[in-house]
Design a protein around this motif. Structure first.
Motif, PDB file in Angstrom:
ATOM      1  N   LEU A   1       0.824  -1.209   0.000  1.00 34.71           N
ATOM      2  CA  LEU A   1       0.000   0.000   0.000  1.00 34.71           C
ATOM      3  C   LEU A   1       0.861   1.264   0.000  1.00 34.71           C
ATOM      4  CD1 LEU A   1      -2.841  -1.029   2.472  1.00 34.71           C
ATOM      5  CD2 LEU A   1      -2.960  -0.888  -0.021  1.00 34.71           C
TER       6      LEU A   1
ATOM      7  N   ALA B   1      -8.446   5.870   3.032  1.00 31.60           N
ATOM      8  CA  ALA B   1      -8.518   4.475   3.484  1.00 31.60           C
ATOM      9  C   ALA B   1      -7.208   3.735   3.244  1.00 31.60           C
ATOM     10  CB  ALA B   1      -9.665   3.760   2.773  1.00 31.60           C
ATOM     11  N   MET B   2      -6.551   4.020   2.130  1.00 25.50           N
ATOM     12  CA  MET B   2      -5.294   3.340   1.819  1.00 25.50           C
ATOM     13  C   MET B   2      -4.185   3.781   2.772  1.00 25.50           C
ATOM     14  SD  MET B   2      -3.530   2.955  -1.949  1.00 25.50           S
ATOM     15  CE  MET B   2      -5.099   2.450  -2.645  1.00 25.50           C
TER      16      MET B   2
ATOM     17  N   ALA C   1      -4.891   1.979   6.171  1.00 21.53           N
ATOM     18  CA  ALA C   1      -4.540   0.560   6.076  1.00 21.53           C
ATOM     19  C   ALA C   1      -3.032   0.374   5.954  1.00 21.53           C
ATOM     20  CB  ALA C   1      -5.255  -0.072   4.888  1.00 21.53           C
TER      21      ALA C   1
ATOM     22  N   THR D   1      -8.184  -1.895   3.309  1.00 21.93           N
ATOM     23  CA  THR D   1      -8.555  -0.635   2.657  1.00 21.93           C
ATOM     24  C   THR D   1     -10.053  -0.599   2.382  1.00 21.93           C
ATOM     25  OG1 THR D   1      -6.365  -0.444   1.620  1.00 21.93           O
ATOM     26  CG2 THR D   1      -8.156   0.832   0.647  1.00 21.93           C
TER      27      THR D   1
END
Length: 363
Positions: free
Chosen positions: A47, A186-187, A190, A234
């Protein structure tokens, strides 16, 4: 309501469920704590690389600064660090300790408790709304999970079982704390969880004497971690943002079903005796959640935050920067007080109390 809001959570469950048999196939003689660390580390590294590529492309394309910046607000860092500590470090450590003292069948059975504890913490501690249909859907999914992993004599209350239940509670707390930062990228959320938790667990495993496996196994572990943990988490964060914790946890609880299906595809065998009934109950639970219609007059209090959004009924605001009309876009914005009525989930804009005015539910 439609199935669309549930797709991120169900896809997260699919990716995570698929990672379980793959990790089992890969694990072999690898230390369980080392494997857990490598899986988390793979999610974080993958990520992070994706984020760097995305930022480079955004910069090359002349993206505005408010779109390209990546940061977690300082007042939310404690929620994120708490989620990492409970879900990425303490939870796996308790699970590995429990697995050393409990059978795999017993562990599989007990891990279904995570969904229940996630919902209980969301409902009792964080006051997330739930009606009878949502509770029944959760019960159906959890019972389906129990039947899917049931083996006669598997359930036992031992020291190992208590450690596994402790791990489930840690992940339930993690899920609820992560919801507090779910309006951020979100990435990024995560990726930070993967890097910090994976790095710590891998270091602990190596410090305790675990030996690194061949580099091929390390690479495959990192790759499985990227898809099964990184992309899955994610999407899980996206679902927390749009559905709330309890509903996301319920959808994610179908992950074992996907894991069994993939196992049967890789290693053909007769399905477990209760497979059909378990799958039916899980499908019923998902259907009950999807058909939920929660609608009542509610008031939005003033709120300032940043997240990706389009200019819908909840986002009627001016911009203090040049905007080319691109949607969705991300920037700090203010919500003015608003009272209206429409179907909604307990998402980041609908975390209001239901104590004063009982909601009217329509099916």
């Amino acid at each position: 309501m439609s199935l669309r809001p549930a797709l991120p959570a169900l896809t997260a469950a699919l990716l995570f469920g698929a990672s379980t048999p793959l990790a089992k196939w890969l694990g072999g003689d690898m230390s369980p704590l080392l494997l857990a660390g490598l899986l988390y580390l793979g999610s974080g590294i993958g990520l992070a690389a994706w984020l760097l590529l995305r930022q480079w492309r955004a910069g090359a394309g002349g993206a505005p600064a408010h779109q390209a910046s990546l940061r977690i607000p300082r007042n939310e860092l404690s929620w994120l660090l708490g989620a990492i500590a409970f879900g990425g470090m303490l939870g796996p450590a308790l699970l590995m300790t429990g697995l050393a003292q409990a059978s795999a069948a017993s562990a599989s059975l007990l891990l279904n408790v995570e969904g229940v504890l996630t919902a209980v913490v969301a409902w009792l501690v964080f006051k997330e709304n739930a009606d009878r249909q949502i509770v029944l859907g959760m019960v159906a999914i959890v019972i389906g999970g129990l039947l899917l992993s049931w083996e006669p004599g598997a359930a036992s209350v031992s020291t190992g079982a208590l450690f596994i239940l402790g791990a489930c509670l840690c992940w339930a707390i993690d899920n609820n704390l992560t919801r507090k930062v779910s309006n951020n990228d979100a990435m990024l959320v995560a990726g930070l969880k993967g890097l910090l938790a994976g790095g710590c667990n891998t270091a602990l495993a190596l410090a305790s004497g675990a030996a690194l496996p061949p580099w091929t196994s390390v690479g495959l572990s990192l790759l499985i971690g990227f898809f099964g943990y990184g992309l899955s988490l994610t999407l899980f964060v996206v679902a927390l943002r749009t559905l709330g914790t309890a509903r996301t946890g319920a959808y994610f609880s179908v992950a074992p079903l996907f894991g069994v299906l993939l196992s049967l595809a890789i290693w053909p065998a007769i399905p477990p005796p209760l497979f059909g009934l378990a799958a039916g109950l899980m499908a019923l639970g998902v259907w009950l959640h999807v058909r939920e219609r929660h609608e009542h007059p509610h008031t939005h209090e003033p709120l300032v935050h940043a997240h990706a959004h389009a200019h819908d009924a909840h986002h009627q605001h001016a911009h203090d920067f040049a905007w080319d009309g691109t949607e969705p876009h991300r920037h700090l914005h203010r919500h003015e007080p608003l009272t209206h009525k429409h179907p909604h989930h307990p998402d980041i804009h609908h975390r209001h109390s239901h104590a004063a005015t009982p909601p009217a539910h329509e099916d």
